[in-house]
Design a protein around this motif. Structure first.
Motif, PDB file in Angstrom:
ATOM      1  N   ALA A   1       0.849  -1.188   0.000  1.00  0.00           N
ATOM      2  CA  ALA A   1       0.000   0.000   0.000  1.00  0.00           C
ATOM      3  C   ALA A   1       0.883   1.235   0.000  1.00  0.00           C
ATOM      4  O   ALA A   1       1.808   1.347   0.810  1.00  0.00           O
ATOM      5  N   LEU A   2       0.597   2.141  -0.903  1.00  0.00           N
ATOM      6  CA  LEU A   2       1.258   3.442  -0.944  1.00  0.00           C
ATOM      7  C   LEU A   2       0.357   4.431  -0.225  1.00  0.00           C
ATOM      8  O   LEU A   2      -0.720   4.784  -0.721  1.00  0.00           O
ATOM      9  N   LEU A   3       0.778   4.870   0.948  1.00  0.00           N
ATOM     10  CA  LEU A   3       0.013   5.822   1.747  1.00  0.00           C
ATOM     11  C   LEU A   3       0.585   7.211   1.523  1.00  0.00           C
ATOM     12  O   LEU A   3       1.779   7.441   1.731  1.00  0.00           O
ATOM     13  N   PHE A   4      -0.274   8.132   1.088  1.00  0.00           N
ATOM     14  CA  PHE A   4       0.235   9.464   0.787  1.00  0.00           C
ATOM     15  C   PHE A   4      -0.776  10.528   1.187  1.00  0.00           C
ATOM     16  O   PHE A   4      -1.976  10.273   1.271  1.00  0.00           O
ATOM     17  N   ASP A   5      -0.262  11.718   1.418  1.00  0.00           N
ATOM     18  CA  ASP A   5      -1.123  12.842   1.804  1.00  0.00           C
ATOM     19  C   ASP A   5      -0.809  14.106   1.021  1.00  0.00           C
ATOM     20  O   ASP A   5      -1.228  15.207   1.395  1.00  0.00           O
ATOM     21  N   SER A   6      -0.058  13.958  -0.064  1.00  0.00           N
ATOM     22  CA  SER A   6       0.263  15.108  -0.910  1.00  0.00           C
ATOM     23  C   SER A   6       0.757  14.595  -2.250  1.00  0.00           C
ATOM     24  O   SER A   6       1.212  13.441  -2.363  1.00  0.00           O
ATOM     25  N   PRO A   7       0.707  15.419  -3.300  1.00  0.00           N
ATOM     26  CA  PRO A   7       1.243  14.994  -4.598  1.00  0.00           C
ATOM     27  C   PRO A   7       2.717  14.626  -4.535  1.00  0.00           C
ATOM     28  O   PRO A   7       3.150  13.676  -5.192  1.00  0.00           O
ATOM     29  N   SER A   8       3.495  15.352  -3.734  1.00  0.00           N
ATOM     30  CA  SER A   8       4.926  15.066  -3.679  1.00  0.00           C
ATOM     31  C   SER A   8       5.212  13.705  -3.060  1.00  0.00           C
ATOM     32  O   SER A   8       6.123  12.988  -3.503  1.00  0.00           O
TER      33      SER A   8
END
Length: 307
Positions: A7-14
């Protein structure tokens, strides 16, 4: 190699790009088959940062790929079967579509994410599934930690401490089926062969909202499950059909008891003479629920309605 499912957990485009760009570009460099099944926003973002390798990646709309759990699982199988040579792998950067799902759909897509670890266990595949904490409910992001053995946050990868054994996770999802509606349920109380079952579906399915171009498929799926009921139950079964706000539901019950785990999620040997019915039904229907025990087996086949 064997399956890598993270799982790729992200909170921003970067943060998304920090993991996604190396993942797909390494695949291109290695000669892997690379799919990017993302939102339109993230497809555009990726194309801006791929430095000329975008044309070697297959971009697919997430809404089409993540159409139903059974069909999505089989789409992975087909792509793996088509891999050239013996060294390349299938890399899928995917973003499951959670927006607009009802509780049943959400639960079944969680089940799908968990079952993938068993269904594709020996496959030459690396699946990176994106979860955007800015837009997704916390419960879905937390559940991703339970259905994926590995996690990636930016450039950091780690083993998921919350990962749940798929057998246990699958059992958790087997809560009692929702009650049938109090009204509007059509019933075929007893069948021993398939002719009356197919006629029953033909009479009621279109009226309840099954799209006309999917009637034959829906009838085939019901036929497969009803055949199982006769073969593995007491030689007969019962069929009911009704409509909900979103779907037409056909329920087949019999007195048999199935003992296998992950019923209909594991692809049968193509050379086997049996064991294909549930797999076929999962490909056809938008959702399939199954509960089995000493008191019998119930299968519910769901098809989206024309509204």
């Amino acid at each position: 190699m064997t399956l890598i499912h993270q799982a790729l957990l992200f909170d921003s485009p970067s943060v998304f790009l920090a993991a996604a760009v190396p993942f797909v570009t390494e695949g291109v460099r290695r000669g892997d088959t690379v799919l990017a099944v993302t939102s339109a926003e993230h497809e555009e973002l990726l194309r801006e940062h791929l430095d000329g390798v975008a044309e070697r990646i297959t971009f697919l709309p997430a809404s089409g790929w993540f159409d139903s759990p059974g069909r999505t699982l089989n789409a992975h199988h087909r792509r793996i079967d088509e891999l050239p040579g013996t060294t390349g792998i299938l890399r899928v950067l995917g973003e499951p579509v959670w927006a607009g799902l009802d509780p049943l759909e959400t639960s079944e897509w969680g089940r799908y994410e968990s079952v993938m670890n068993v269904a594709l266990a020996g496959a030459r595949a690396w699946l990176m599934c994106g979860y955007d904490s800015r837009t997704l409910p916390t419960a879905i992001v937390d559940d991703a930690r339970r259905t994926h053995p590995a996690l990636t946050v930016g450039t950091r990868s780690e083993v998921s401490a919350a990962y749940a054994d798929p057998v246990h996770y699958y059992a958790e999802r087997n809560a009692p089926l929702l009650p049938r509606p109090a009204q509007g349920v059509e019933r075929l109380p007893h069948f021993v062969d398939m002719g009356p079952v197919r006629q029953f579906v033909a009479v009621h399915a279109i009226r309840l909202g099954v799209p006309a171009d999917r009637l034959d498929d829906f009838t085939l799926a019901v036929n497969e499950i009803a055949t199982n009921a006769v073969r593995h139950g007491a030689g007969h079964g019962e069929v009911r059909i009704w409509a909900t706000g979103r779907r037409v539901v056909c329920e087949i019950t019999d007195s048999g008891h199935a003992t296998d785990n992950f019923l209909g999620f594991l692809r049968a040997d193509p050379h086997a003479g049996h064991g294909h019915g549930l797999w076929i039904a999962r490909q056809i229907c938008d959702l399939l629920e199954m509960r089995t025990g000493e008191s019998g087996t119930t299968v519910r086949l769901h098809m989206r309605r024309v509204l």
